[in-house]
Design a protein around this motif. Sequence first.
Motif, PDB file in Angstrom:
ATOM      1  N   CYS A  46       0.847  -1.189   0.000  1.00 17.44           N
ATOM      2  CA  CYS A  46       0.000   0.000   0.000  1.00 17.44           C
ATOM      3  C   CYS A  46       0.884   1.240   0.000  1.00 17.44           C
ATOM      4  N   VAL A  47       0.737   2.095  -1.020  1.00 16.47           N
ATOM      5  CA  VAL A  47       1.629   3.242  -1.178  1.00 16.47           C
ATOM      6  C   VAL A  47       0.812   4.535  -1.216  1.00 16.47           C
ATOM      7  N   HIS A  48       1.275   5.498  -0.454  1.00 14.49           N
ATOM      8  CA  HIS A  48       0.548   6.733  -0.153  1.00 14.49           C
ATOM      9  C   HIS A  48       0.749   7.828  -1.201  1.00 14.49           C
ATOM     10  N   GLY A  49       0.129   8.983  -0.936  1.00 15.57           N
ATOM     11  CA  GLY A  49       0.201  10.137  -1.821  1.00 15.57           C
ATOM     12  C   GLY A  49       1.411  11.025  -1.553  1.00 15.57           C
ATOM     13  N   LEU A  50       1.495  12.126  -2.282  1.00 14.33           N
ATOM     14  CA  LEU A  50       2.686  12.960  -2.409  1.00 14.33           C
ATOM     15  C   LEU A  50       3.319  13.377  -1.088  1.00 14.33           C
ATOM     16  N   THR A  51       2.541  13.914  -0.155  1.00 11.80           N
ATOM     17  CA  THR A  51       3.100  14.419   1.106  1.00 11.80           C
ATOM     18  C   THR A  51       2.645  13.609   2.312  1.00 11.80           C
ATOM     19  N   ARG A  52       2.106  12.435   2.067  1.00 11.42           N
ATOM     20  CA  ARG A  52       1.528  11.649   3.141  1.00 11.42           C
ATOM     21  C   ARG A  52       2.534  10.614   3.659  1.00 11.42           C
ATOM     22  N   SER A  53       2.061   9.549   4.299  1.00 12.48           N
ATOM     23  CA  SER A  53       2.938   8.493   4.799  1.00 12.48           C
ATOM     24  C   SER A  53       2.210   7.162   4.765  1.00 12.48           C
ATOM     25  N   GLY A  54       2.974   6.092   4.951  1.00  9.16           N
ATOM     26  CA  GLY A  54       2.382   4.765   4.946  1.00  9.16           C
ATOM     27  C   GLY A  54       1.410   4.540   6.081  1.00  9.16           C
ATOM     28  N   ARG A  55       1.459   5.388   7.113  1.00 10.55           N
ATOM     29  CA  ARG A  55       0.546   5.241   8.244  1.00 10.55           C
ATOM     30  C   ARG A  55      -0.878   5.643   7.885  1.00 10.55           C
ATOM     31  N   ASP A  56      -1.079   6.241   6.701  1.00 10.54           N
ATOM     32  CA  ASP A  56      -2.441   6.489   6.219  1.00 10.54           C
ATOM     33  C   ASP A  56      -3.233   5.188   6.130  1.00 10.54           C
ATOM     34  N   TYR A 104      -3.812 -11.025   4.225  1.00  5.25           N
ATOM     35  CA  TYR A 104      -2.561 -10.592   3.609  1.00  5.25           C
ATOM     36  C   TYR A 104      -1.480 -10.291   4.645  1.00  5.25           C
ATOM     37  N   ARG A 105      -0.255 -10.379   4.202  1.00  7.81           N
ATOM     38  CA  ARG A 105       0.845  -9.659   4.836  1.00  7.81           C
ATOM     39  C   ARG A 105       0.853  -8.293   4.165  1.00  7.81           C
ATOM     40  N   VAL A 106       0.499  -7.252   4.906  1.00  7.82           N
ATOM     41  CA  VAL A 106       0.311  -5.919   4.334  1.00  7.82           C
ATOM     42  C   VAL A 106       1.551  -5.076   4.634  1.00  7.82           C
ATOM     43  N   VAL A 107       2.126  -4.498   3.586  1.00  3.98           N
ATOM     44  CA  VAL A 107       3.361  -3.731   3.687  1.00  3.98           C
ATOM     45  C   VAL A 107       3.083  -2.297   3.239  1.00  3.98           C
ATOM     46  N   CYS A 108       3.312  -1.339   4.142  1.00  3.77           N
ATOM     47  CA  CYS A 108       2.962   0.059   3.895  1.00  3.77           C
ATOM     48  C   CYS A 108       4.207   0.933   4.020  1.00  3.77           C
ATOM     49  N   PRO A 109       4.912   1.201   2.921  1.00 11.66           N
ATOM     50  CA  PRO A 109       6.145   1.981   2.990  1.00 11.66           C
ATOM     51  C   PRO A 109       5.900   3.478   3.109  1.00 11.66           C
ATOM     52  N   ASP A 110       6.875   4.149   3.721  1.00 10.91           N
ATOM     53  CA  ASP A 110       7.004   5.595   3.614  1.00 10.91           C
ATOM     54  C   ASP A 110       7.921   5.843   2.417  1.00 10.91           C
ATOM     55  N   VAL A 111       7.399   6.430   1.354  1.00 16.77           N
ATOM     56  CA  VAL A 111       8.220   6.719   0.185  1.00 16.77           C
ATOM     57  C   VAL A 111       9.385   7.617   0.603  1.00 16.77           C
ATOM     58  N   VAL A 112      10.544   7.436  -0.030  1.00 16.45           N
ATOM     59  CA  VAL A 112      11.733   8.186   0.347  1.00 16.45           C
ATOM     60  C   VAL A 112      11.431   9.686   0.438  1.00 16.45           C
ATOM     61  N   GLU A 153      -5.731  10.413  13.745  1.00 15.86           N
ATOM     62  CA  GLU A 153      -5.169   9.088  13.471  1.00 15.86           C
ATOM     63  C   GLU A 153      -4.211   9.108  12.282  1.00 15.86           C
ATOM     64  N   ILE A 154      -4.614   9.754  11.190  1.00 19.68           N
ATOM     65  CA  ILE A 154      -3.782   9.696   9.988  1.00 19.68           C
ATOM     66  C   ILE A 154      -2.793  10.847   9.860  1.00 19.68           C
ATOM     67  N   ASN A 155      -3.037  11.939  10.609  1.00 18.19           N
ATOM     68  CA  ASN A 155      -2.150  13.104  10.478  1.00 18.19           C
ATOM     69  C   ASN A 155      -1.043  13.158  11.533  1.00 18.19           C
ATOM     70  N   THR A 156      -1.254  12.538  12.686  1.00 21.83           N
ATOM     71  CA  THR A 156      -0.209  12.553  13.713  1.00 21.83           C
ATOM     72  C   THR A 156       1.123  11.995  13.202  1.00 21.83           C
ATOM     73  N   PRO A 157       1.122  10.873  12.453  1.00 16.03           N
ATOM     74  CA  PRO A 157       2.404  10.350  11.973  1.00 16.03           C
ATOM     75  C   PRO A 157       3.125  11.269  10.983  1.00 16.03           C
ATOM     76  N   LEU A 158       2.438  12.274  10.458  1.00 13.83           N
ATOM     77  CA  LEU A 158       3.061  13.185   9.498  1.00 13.83           C
ATOM     78  C   LEU A 158       3.936  14.225  10.180  1.00 13.83           C
ATOM     79  N   ALA A 211      -4.918  -1.558   6.624  1.00 11.24           N
ATOM     80  CA  ALA A 211      -4.006  -2.693   6.743  1.00 11.24           C
ATOM     81  C   ALA A 211      -4.460  -3.653   7.835  1.00 11.24           C
ATOM     82  N   ALA A 212      -4.908  -3.106   8.967  1.00 10.63           N
ATOM     83  CA  ALA A 212      -5.400  -3.959  10.049  1.00 10.63           C
ATOM     84  C   ALA A 212      -6.597  -4.777   9.598  1.00 10.63           C
TER      85      ALA A 212
END
Length: 297
Positions: free
Chosen positions: A40-50, A62-70, A185-190, A55-56
């Motif tokens: 699962c890959v996020h948008g331009l300024t977001r993170s995998g924690r979206d 699945y084994r769900v893998v959510c990267p933070d793009v470089v 929930e989704i903005n704190t990790p940013l 994923a839960a």
Amino acid sequence: MTESTAAPRQQYVQCLSPSGLHRIAYTEWGDPANPRVLVCVHGLTRSGRDFDRFAAAMADEYRVVCPDVVGRGLSSWLLDPRGYGVAQYVADMVTLIARTGAEQVDWFGTSMGGLIGLSLAGLPDTPIRRMLINDIGPHIEPVSLERIGQYVGLDERFATLQEGIDNAALLAASFGPLSAEEWREINTPLLHEVDGQWRFRYDPRIAVPFKSVTPEQNEEGEKLLWRSLAAFAGPVLVVRGVLSDLISRETVAKMIEVGRKVTSVEIAGVGHAPAFLAADQIAIARRFFDGEAPGGS
């Protein structure tokens, strides 16, 4: 599923760019031995924690893998900001997929994550089996690029975490009518605290290539994405927010025409891009990844 596999695991993988090595952070959910992998890959300024809630919900299958793009989240920043582009992101995702050991993966890409997936899916011997593209396509409406260009790269500072959460919610208001708790929930990790102020984690220099691209480069990039879509043999579901300013219904219709196995669904009351926090949105994705027909067209 045991308690240990239900909880997320924070992982890292080392990747290579022309300017050196960098680390990609990713959150992993589900049984680490499960051969079914969903990236699962996020948008331009977001993170995998979206994708935490999504994923839960999918970790039973699945084994769900959510990267933070470089340049985002907990991932490294590139030494040379000119490297922030789809070519580098695709290379990093190939390394990440190799780390999982999976021969094939399924893909959920929101906005930029959809472009990365589409680019990878069009390559010979692609590891992508089926792909959900969330509110993005080969053709991006110019008005949305202007909107994004107004905020991407601003190095803003906030006195409190809540101020940062509220600012991120304002920028992402088109995600839909989320509750205050969902935005938190989704903005704190940013965000992170630096010298007593709260700042976004993403590298402001991701704006360098975004703002320097020429119309000719945009046109050539669009052509490549259309070719990628045409080349991909697996099923594709295009999800569009009814109020989206980024992908038009005409573009979705062309994607269905150009692709081999493309279907689509629209989500009411949402713009760019559906957050997939709501149960009905998660159900759309689950049906698709389970091989069922989408709930609309």
